[in-house]
Design a protein around this motif. Structure first.
Motif, PDB file in Angstrom:
ATOM      1  N   TYR A   1      53.918  49.531  15.623  1.00 53.51           N
ATOM      2  CA  TYR A   1      52.726  49.160  14.843  1.00 53.51           C
ATOM      3  C   TYR A   1      51.579  48.786  15.777  1.00 53.51           C
ATOM      4  O   TYR A   1      50.449  49.240  15.606  1.00 53.51           O
ATOM      5  N   LYS A   2      51.834  47.957  16.788  1.00 49.63           N
ATOM      6  CA  LYS A   2      50.809  47.547  17.740  1.00 49.63           C
ATOM      7  C   LYS A   2      50.327  48.746  18.564  1.00 49.63           C
ATOM      8  O   LYS A   2      49.138  48.854  18.873  1.00 49.63           O
TER       9      LYS A   2
ATOM     10  N   LYS B   1      61.557  44.162  15.472  1.00 50.01           N
ATOM     11  CA  LYS B   1      60.862  44.169  16.762  1.00 50.01           C
ATOM     12  C   LYS B   1      60.373  45.560  17.154  1.00 50.01           C
ATOM     13  O   LYS B   1      59.236  45.716  17.617  1.00 50.01           O
TER      14      LYS B   1
ATOM     15  N   TYR C   1      57.474  46.631  14.877  1.00 54.20           N
ATOM     16  CA  TYR C   1      56.256  45.886  15.187  1.00 54.20           C
ATOM     17  C   TYR C   1      55.635  46.399  16.482  1.00 54.20           C
ATOM     18  O   TYR C   1      54.409  46.522  16.583  1.00 54.20           O
ATOM     19  N   LYS C   2      56.478  46.719  17.461  1.00 57.20           N
ATOM     20  CA  LYS C   2      55.983  47.265  18.724  1.00 57.20           C
ATOM     21  C   LYS C   2      55.251  48.582  18.467  1.00 57.20           C
ATOM     22  O   LYS C   2      54.159  48.810  18.987  1.00 57.20           O
TER      23      LYS C   2
ATOM     24  N   ASP D   1      48.383  40.781  11.188  1.00 59.39           N
ATOM     25  CA  ASP D   1      49.386  40.963  12.237  1.00 59.39           C
ATOM     26  C   ASP D   1      50.549  39.988  12.078  1.00 59.39           C
ATOM     27  O   ASP D   1      51.708  40.361  12.251  1.00 59.39           O
ATOM     28  N   GLU D   2      50.232  38.739  11.755  1.00 54.57           N
ATOM     29  CA  GLU D   2      51.299  37.743  11.553  1.00 54.57           C
ATOM     30  C   GLU D   2      52.205  38.139  10.382  1.00 54.57           C
ATOM     31  O   GLU D   2      53.430  38.009  10.457  1.00 54.57           O
TER      32      GLU D   2
ATOM     33  N   LYS E   1      54.361  41.045  11.368  1.00 55.44           N
ATOM     34  CA  LYS E   1      55.416  40.593  12.281  1.00 55.44           C
ATOM     35  C   LYS E   1      56.601  40.021  11.499  1.00 55.44           C
ATOM     36  O   LYS E   1      57.751  40.178  11.910  1.00 55.44           O
ATOM     37  N   GLN E   2      56.316  39.374  10.370  1.00 59.94           N
ATOM     38  CA  GLN E   2      57.373  38.804   9.538  1.00 59.94           C
ATOM     39  C   GLN E   2      58.158  39.888   8.800  1.00 59.94           C
ATOM     40  O   GLN E   2      59.340  39.719   8.514  1.00 59.94           O
TER      41      GLN E   2
END
Length: 123
Positions: free
Chosen positions: A107-108, A101, A104-105, A92-93, A96-97
């Motif tokens: 993706y989650k 945004k 990533y949103k 996840d980290e 995120k890189q």
């Protein structure tokens, strides 16, 4: 500036790890197919650039290699769970890189959907 430098260092580290992983892959053919399917899903739903695709592929390959090693390892359920958690947090980290945004949103959200599907299969 620091974030860009961190992103490139992280990318190089992941690329270095996955190069060795491909040479001595622990993944079965089924796991490799799953990895490719996951990559295609990410590419389509997250609208990844070519550069992002390569980095996400490296991240996911390292993650799936870790899962394969975890499944084959000995140990208690608790120790395996802790290792799984570490793998997931690291992934996840790294994601995120690489992702912006909005990506990533999404993706989650995709992860939550997959967890829901897994829970419904268990019932």
């Amino acid at each position: 500036m620091k974030r860009n430098v961190l992103k490139w260092v992280l990318m190089l580290a992941v690329c270095g790890l996955t190069t060795g992983a491909f040479a001595q892959s622990k993944l079965t053919d089924e796991q490799k197919e799953e990895l490719l399917a996951k990559m295609e899903q990410y590419r389509a739903e997250l609208n990844l650039s070519d550069e992002q695709q390569e980095m996400v592929k490296s991240i996911n390959t390292a993650y799936f290699e870790g899962l394969a090693g975890l499944k084959a390892s000995e140990g208690s359920k608790l120790s395996k769970f802790k290792k799984y958690r570490t793998l997931s947090e690291t992934r996840d980290e790294q994601m995120k890189q690489v992702l912006d945004k909005d990506q990533y949103k999404r993706y989650k959200e995709m992860q939550k959907e997959m967890k829901g599907e897994l829970k419904s299969r268990r019932k």
